[in-house]
Motif scaffolding. Structure first.
Motif: not given
Ligand code: C5P
Length: 240
Positions: A24, A45, A74, A129, A187, A190, A199, A219-220
């Motif tokens: 991202d 991704k 999406k 999510t 996804p 955490r 999220q 991701g993050r």
């Protein structure tokens, strides 16, 4: 060009093949820097931001580096438009491509038909999510969120899609209701102590796999962590 099918063969037991990292970032340069830096990551991704910024260049670079690709667009439009977009996307030989279940059965059917002669697997996004029961009520969806996710996943399975994207919290119920080869990609991952940010339905990586995930998307937690290399190594060790 490397076949994405081929990349996975013989590697399927490696934890890296089950962990998808969300690229991202806003530019090709930033994407390339991460692909080179986290060279052990096998599955990346590519989402809307990066695809709109410089999609073809990023996909070509990932192919050149023999990576697996999850093209997370999406898609959600009328059936003909989505089918045509799916056909073009599958010509990039991406491993996974996403469409929204909210587009309806006919859209899902046409999308699946459009990729059926390619190596791309179509995944349906059930309920994002980031959404909660409250959001569904606002949209006048009367089913509870878990029931609604199951309902959408069953439709996707009936229409021959390869799997769904769902939150970690729906994994157990989906796994018990769907065939074992139907892919569950989650996804909302955490690590303990992480901020959950936007999220709302999330879990740790090991919980997600224990509850039946085939793939997780992070991701993050990795890219914005203090030491992404160490976080990635710990993640692989935990999953192993
Ligand atoms: O940074 P974080 O780990 O929250 O990133 C999650 C990634 O998964 C983002 O790229 C987001 O677009 C994607 N995703 C999601 N929820 C879905 C489908 C995809 O968060 N239902």
């Amino acid at each position: 060009m490397v076949s994405p099918q081929g990349i996975g063969r013989g590697m399927t037991n490696l934890p890296q093949t089950k962990i998808i990292v969300a690229l991202d970032v806003p530019t090709f340069a930033a994407a390339k820097a991460w692909i080179d830096r986290l060279s052990d990551v096998i599955f990346w991704k590519v989402g809307l931001e990066l695809f709109i910024a410089d999609g073809q260049r990023v996909l070509n670079y990932l192919k050149e580096k023999q990576k697996r690709i999850f093209l997370d667009l999406k898609l959600h439009d009328i059936p003909n438009t989505v089918a045509r977009a799916c056909q073009v996307a599958s010509s990039y030989e991406v491993d996974f491509l996403t469409v929204h279940t909210a587009g309806g059965k006919e859209m899902l059917r046409c999308a699946q038909e459009a990729i059926s002669n390619s190596s791309t697997k179509l995944l349906a996004v059930t309920v994002l999510t980031s959404l909660t029961d409250r959001d569904l009520l606002d949209l006048k969806v009367s089913m509870s969120l878990p029931e609604y996710v199951i309902h959408l996943a069953k439709i996707s399975q009936e229409l021959g899609l390869a799997g769904v994207v769902c939150s970690p919290q729906e994994l157990q119920s989906l796994r018990s209701m769907l065939t074992s080869h139907f892919l569950l990609v989650t996804p909302g991952i955490r690590f303990p102590g992480d901020a959950h940010q936007d999220q709302q339905r999330f879990s740790t990586p090991s919980q997600a796999f224990r509850n039946g995930a085939d793939y997780i998307v992070v991701g993050r937690s990795v890219l914005q962590g203090a030491n992404p290399e160490a976080i990635w190594a710990n993640l692989c060790a935990e999953v192993r």
